[in-house]
Design a protein around this motif. Sequence first.
Motif, mmCIF file in Angstrom:
data_model
loop_
_atom_site.group_PDB
_atom_site.id
_atom_site.type_symbol
_atom_site.label_atom_id
_atom_site.label_comp_id
_atom_site.label_asym_id
_atom_site.label_seq_id
_atom_site.Cartn_x
_atom_site.Cartn_y
_atom_site.Cartn_z
ATOM 1 N N GLN A 18 0.728 -1.308 0.059
ATOM 2 C CA GLN A 18 0.226 0.364 -0.395
ATOM 3 C C GLN A 18 0.805 1.375 -0.163
ATOM 4 O OE1 GLN A 18 -3.530 0.448 -0.214
ATOM 5 N NE2 GLN A 18 -3.080 -2.292 -0.934
ATOM 6 N N ALA A 19 1.643 1.200 0.478
ATOM 7 C CA ALA A 19 2.917 2.077 0.979
ATOM 8 C C ALA A 19 4.080 2.392 0.305
ATOM 9 C CB ALA A 19 3.285 2.817 2.060
ATOM 10 N N PRO A 20 4.737 2.819 -0.320
ATOM 11 C CA PRO A 20 6.135 2.723 -1.015
ATOM 12 C C PRO A 20 7.292 2.113 0.561
ATOM 13 C CG PRO A 20 5.725 4.999 -1.428
ATOM 14 C CD PRO A 20 4.449 4.313 -0.718
ATOM 15 N N PRO A 21 8.367 2.130 0.082
ATOM 16 C CA PRO A 21 9.321 1.284 1.123
ATOM 17 C C PRO A 21 9.749 2.629 1.760
ATOM 18 C CG PRO A 21 10.357 0.402 -1.021
ATOM 19 C CD PRO A 21 8.832 1.185 -1.377
ATOM 20 N N GLY A 33 17.804 9.057 -8.761
ATOM 21 C CA GLY A 33 16.875 9.049 -7.900
ATOM 22 C C GLY A 33 16.105 6.830 -7.339
ATOM 23 N N ALA A 34 16.296 6.803 -6.840
ATOM 24 C CA ALA A 34 15.438 5.473 -6.554
ATOM 25 C C ALA A 34 13.591 5.317 -6.924
ATOM 26 C CB ALA A 34 15.820 4.127 -6.218
ATOM 27 N N ALA A 35 13.298 6.515 -5.759
ATOM 28 C CA ALA A 35 12.144 6.103 -5.266
ATOM 29 C C ALA A 35 11.211 6.358 -6.901
ATOM 30 C CB ALA A 35 11.980 7.252 -4.642
ATOM 31 N N PRO A 36 11.211 7.651 -7.662
ATOM 32 C CA PRO A 36 10.394 8.056 -8.408
ATOM 33 C C PRO A 36 10.681 7.247 -9.510
ATOM 34 C CG PRO A 36 12.550 9.720 -8.601
ATOM 35 C CD PRO A 36 12.906 8.822 -7.540
ATOM 36 N N ARG A 37 11.785 6.072 -10.384
ATOM 37 C CA ARG A 37 11.788 4.632 -10.437
ATOM 38 C C ARG A 37 11.030 3.872 -9.879
ATOM 39 N NH1 ARG A 37 15.685 2.090 -11.112
ATOM 40 N NH2 ARG A 37 17.212 2.909 -9.080
ATOM 41 N N LEU A 38 10.662 4.046 -9.074
ATOM 42 C CA LEU A 38 9.783 2.639 -8.132
ATOM 43 C C LEU A 38 8.464 3.059 -8.151
ATOM 44 C CD1 LEU A 38 9.515 0.215 -6.678
ATOM 45 C CD2 LEU A 38 9.808 1.500 -4.739
ATOM 46 N N GLY A 39 8.009 4.846 -8.318
ATOM 47 C CA GLY A 39 6.609 4.938 -8.450
ATOM 48 C C GLY A 39 6.314 4.553 -9.221
#
Length: 270
Positions: A18-21, A33-39
């Motif tokens: 439900q929420a990103p790590p 950054g890793a977060a935008p790609r994971l998004g």
Amino acid sequence: MTTLQAQQQALLQAITAQAPPADTRWLRASPGGAAPRLGIYRHAYRARLAAALADNHTVLQRALGDDAFAELAAAYVAACPSTTPSIRWFGDRLADYMCSREDLVPHPALVDLARMDWALRAAFDASDAAELGLGALANVAPQQFAGLRFTAHPSVRLLVMDWTIEPAWRTLREHDPASGADEPQLPEPEAAPHTLLVWRRQLDTQWRSLSALEAALLQAAFDGEPFGALCERAAAALDGDAEQAAATCAGALQQWLQDGLFCAVQPALG
């Protein structure tokens, strides 16, 4: 567990949770950054499930409209994650979920629209089986009919409906939003419990509403009751009129065979 397996499971959890790590240091670094790609992956996963839900519930999507259906789909994806390898079967719990989310369902009749959508799609994808035709009973002696038991075709579904949504379903199914035509005027559904029969003939799905008596007799046949027991049920419903009951059951059986609702018949035991 290998390092690769651990990484794959961690990525799956990061995409479907439900929420990103909070910690993404285990992902390979990149200039953005890793977060935008994971998004991107997280969004694509949910968007694909929502698209599958709309494909499996075309008429419901048209009835609700794009925005309302998107809100329902997002809530359903969060509450009922996909549990099968094939995305085709995503949405099997949607009607039940809608019953628990009145805030997302402006009219209770929409639940029956969802049920009808799903049943027709399931009938289309059901296993193939040869239909039992009228000719299969040509050599059955009259005294043997009472013991006959019939097997339902794999595509057949009986739905208990609370609303008369069939006219609205037909209107919405025939309407093509991409055509630019005005939105159709929908018949107002009425609260009326009844049974809907859904099945497939070759590559065409079929449906029709049943009377209470026909629905009870057909369900009994699907439950394995012999034809004689069906006649007894009909007689009880017709105030003990055995002659009328026999005629009713004979006519119903002829219709069921013409519709291709059975795939096998078993003679009386013993």
